[in-house]
Design a protein around this motif. Structure first.
Motif, PDB file in Angstrom:
ATOM      1  N   LEU A   4       0.871  -1.168   0.000  1.00 33.55           N
ATOM      2  CA  LEU A   4       0.000   0.000   0.000  1.00 33.55           C
ATOM      3  C   LEU A   4       0.907   1.217   0.000  1.00 33.55           C
ATOM      4  N   ALA A   5       0.889   1.984  -1.089  1.00 30.04           N
ATOM      5  CA  ALA A   5       1.686   3.204  -1.197  1.00 30.04           C
ATOM      6  C   ALA A   5       0.801   4.378  -0.799  1.00 30.04           C
ATOM      7  N   ALA A   6       1.295   5.214   0.092  1.00 31.01           N
ATOM      8  CA  ALA A   6       0.532   6.372   0.561  1.00 31.01           C
ATOM      9  C   ALA A   6       1.391   7.620   0.487  1.00 31.01           C
ATOM     10  N   ASP A   7       0.852   8.660  -0.131  1.00 31.87           N
ATOM     11  CA  ASP A   7       1.501   9.969  -0.215  1.00 31.87           C
ATOM     12  C   ASP A   7       0.619  10.927   0.562  1.00 31.87           C
ATOM     13  N   ILE A   8       1.067  11.354   1.735  1.00 26.53           N
ATOM     14  CA  ILE A   8       0.269  12.206   2.603  1.00 26.53           C
ATOM     15  C   ILE A   8       0.767  13.639   2.461  1.00 26.53           C
ATOM     16  N   GLY A   9      -0.075  14.489   1.913  1.00 32.39           N
ATOM     17  CA  GLY A   9       0.287  15.880   1.711  1.00 32.39           C
ATOM     18  C   GLY A   9      -0.674  16.821   2.418  1.00 32.39           C
ATOM     19  N   GLY A  10      -0.400  18.095   2.334  1.00 31.33           N
ATOM     20  CA  GLY A  10      -1.233  19.101   2.976  1.00 31.33           C
ATOM     21  C   GLY A  10      -2.549  19.342   2.264  1.00 31.33           C
ATOM     22  N   THR A  11      -2.641  18.951   0.998  1.00 31.84           N
ATOM     23  CA  THR A  11      -3.864  19.133   0.223  1.00 31.84           C
ATOM     24  C   THR A  11      -4.630  17.827   0.057  1.00 31.84           C
ATOM     25  N   PHE A  15      -3.665   7.044  -1.839  1.00 32.33           N
ATOM     26  CA  PHE A  15      -3.376   5.657  -1.518  1.00 32.33           C
ATOM     27  C   PHE A  15      -3.490   4.849  -2.799  1.00 32.33           C
ATOM     28  N   ALA A  16      -2.490   3.995  -3.065  1.00 31.19           N
ATOM     29  CA  ALA A  16      -2.532   3.155  -4.264  1.00 31.19           C
ATOM     30  C   ALA A  16      -1.965   1.779  -3.931  1.00 31.19           C
ATOM     31  N   ALA A  17      -2.513   0.767  -4.582  1.00 28.84           N
ATOM     32  CA  ALA A  17      -2.022  -0.603  -4.431  1.00 28.84           C
ATOM     33  C   ALA A  17      -0.926  -0.840  -5.456  1.00 28.84           C
ATOM     34  N   PRO A  31      -5.071   5.523  -7.875  1.00 28.86           N
ATOM     35  CA  PRO A  31      -5.038   5.945  -6.471  1.00 28.86           C
ATOM     36  C   PRO A  31      -6.404   6.398  -5.962  1.00 28.86           C
ATOM     37  N   LEU A  32      -6.599   6.217  -4.681  1.00 30.92           N
ATOM     38  CA  LEU A  32      -7.744   6.781  -3.979  1.00 30.92           C
ATOM     39  C   LEU A  32      -7.251   8.101  -3.400  1.00 30.92           C
ATOM     40  N   VAL A  33      -7.907   9.205  -3.742  1.00 29.64           N
ATOM     41  CA  VAL A  33      -7.484  10.539  -3.292  1.00 29.64           C
ATOM     42  C   VAL A  33      -8.463  11.022  -2.222  1.00 29.64           C
ATOM     43  N   ILE A  34      -7.909  11.400  -1.076  1.00 32.42           N
ATOM     44  CA  ILE A  34      -8.715  11.913   0.036  1.00 32.42           C
ATOM     45  C   ILE A  34      -8.210  13.313   0.365  1.00 32.42           C
ATOM     46  N   PRO A  35      -9.059  14.335   0.267  1.00 36.69           N
ATOM     47  CA  PRO A  35      -8.636  15.689   0.634  1.00 36.69           C
ATOM     48  C   PRO A  35      -8.275  15.739   2.125  1.00 36.69           C
ATOM     49  N   THR A  36      -7.113  16.284   2.450  1.00 36.71           N
ATOM     50  CA  THR A  36      -6.682  16.311   3.847  1.00 36.71           C
ATOM     51  C   THR A  36      -7.180  17.508   4.653  1.00 36.71           C
ATOM     52  N   PRO A  37      -7.538  18.639   4.047  1.00 35.31           N
ATOM     53  CA  PRO A  37      -7.987  19.744   4.897  1.00 35.31           C
ATOM     54  C   PRO A  37      -9.395  19.562   5.469  1.00 35.31           C
ATOM     55  N   VAL A  38     -10.120  18.517   5.061  1.00 33.24           N
ATOM     56  CA  VAL A  38     -11.499  18.349   5.531  1.00 33.24           C
ATOM     57  C   VAL A  38     -11.519  17.756   6.931  1.00 33.24           C
ATOM     58  N   SER A  39     -12.612  17.947   7.611  1.00 31.88           N
ATOM     59  CA  SER A  39     -12.785  17.418   8.959  1.00 31.88           C
ATOM     60  C   SER A  39     -12.687  15.896   8.947  1.00 31.88           C
ATOM     61  N   GLY A  40     -12.062  15.357   9.961  1.00 31.78           N
ATOM     62  CA  GLY A  40     -11.964  13.906  10.065  1.00 31.78           C
ATOM     63  C   GLY A  40     -10.701  13.323   9.465  1.00 31.78           C
ATOM     64  N   THR A  41      -9.747  14.154   9.051  1.00 32.83           N
ATOM     65  CA  THR A  41      -8.490  13.636   8.508  1.00 32.83           C
ATOM     66  C   THR A  41      -7.296  14.274   9.211  1.00 32.83           C
ATOM     67  N   GLY A  42      -7.432  14.554  10.496  1.00 36.27           N
ATOM     68  CA  GLY A  42      -6.376  15.226  11.235  1.00 36.27           C
ATOM     69  C   GLY A  42      -5.243  14.322  11.681  1.00 36.27           C
ATOM     70  N   SER A  43      -5.403  13.005  11.534  1.00 36.03           N
ATOM     71  CA  SER A  43      -4.343  12.083  11.930  1.00 36.03           C
ATOM     72  C   SER A  43      -4.223  10.976  10.886  1.00 36.03           C
ATOM     73  N   PHE A  44      -3.097  10.273  10.919  1.00 38.13           N
ATOM     74  CA  PHE A  44      -2.904   9.165   9.986  1.00 38.13           C
ATOM     75  C   PHE A  44      -3.937   8.072  10.248  1.00 38.13           C
ATOM     76  N   ARG A  45      -4.260   7.839  11.498  1.00 40.88           N
ATOM     77  CA  ARG A  45      -5.286   6.841  11.839  1.00 40.88           C
ATOM     78  C   ARG A  45      -6.630   7.196  11.185  1.00 40.88           C
ATOM     79  N   GLN A  46      -7.009   8.470  11.222  1.00 37.45           N
ATOM     80  CA  GLN A  46      -8.263   8.898  10.595  1.00 37.45           C
ATOM     81  C   GLN A  46      -8.201   8.717   9.082  1.00 37.45           C
ATOM     82  N   LEU A  47      -7.028   8.985   8.473  1.00 38.09           N
ATOM     83  CA  LEU A  47      -6.881   8.754   7.029  1.00 38.09           C
ATOM     84  C   LEU A  47      -7.045   7.275   6.699  1.00 38.09           C
TER      85      LEU A  47
END
Length: 72
Positions: A4-11, A15-17, A31-47
């Motif tokens: 599982l490759a993950a690129d965690i950025g500020g925007t 995640f890609a297999a 890849p699955l793209v998840i916006p990081t500034p939204v509520s509920g993504t403040g930690s790696f566990r939440q991501l």
């Protein structure tokens, strides 16, 4: 081997297999793209929880990977 490759950025977090069959054979899925500034993504566990909830049908669940590669 399945990574599982993950690129965690500020925007966004991406995640890609990645499948590796030998040193020269590899493939990467969309890849699955998840916006990081939204509520509920403040930690790696939440991501990871968002990844579990939003991963497309063809992408394996976290327990099915042999390793994780992180870019932060």
């Amino acid at each position: 081997m399945r990574i599982l490759a993950a690129d965690i950025g500020g925007t966004n977090a991406r995640f890609a297999a990645v499948e590796i069959s030998d040193l020269s054979e590899r493939s990467m899925g969309q890849p699955l793209v998840i916006p990081t500034p939204v509520s509920g993504t403040g930690s790696f566990r939440q991501l990871l929880e968002r990844f579990r909830a939003e991963a497309p049908a063809g992408m394996a669940q976290i327990e099915r990977y042999d390793g994780v590669a992180l870019g932060v």
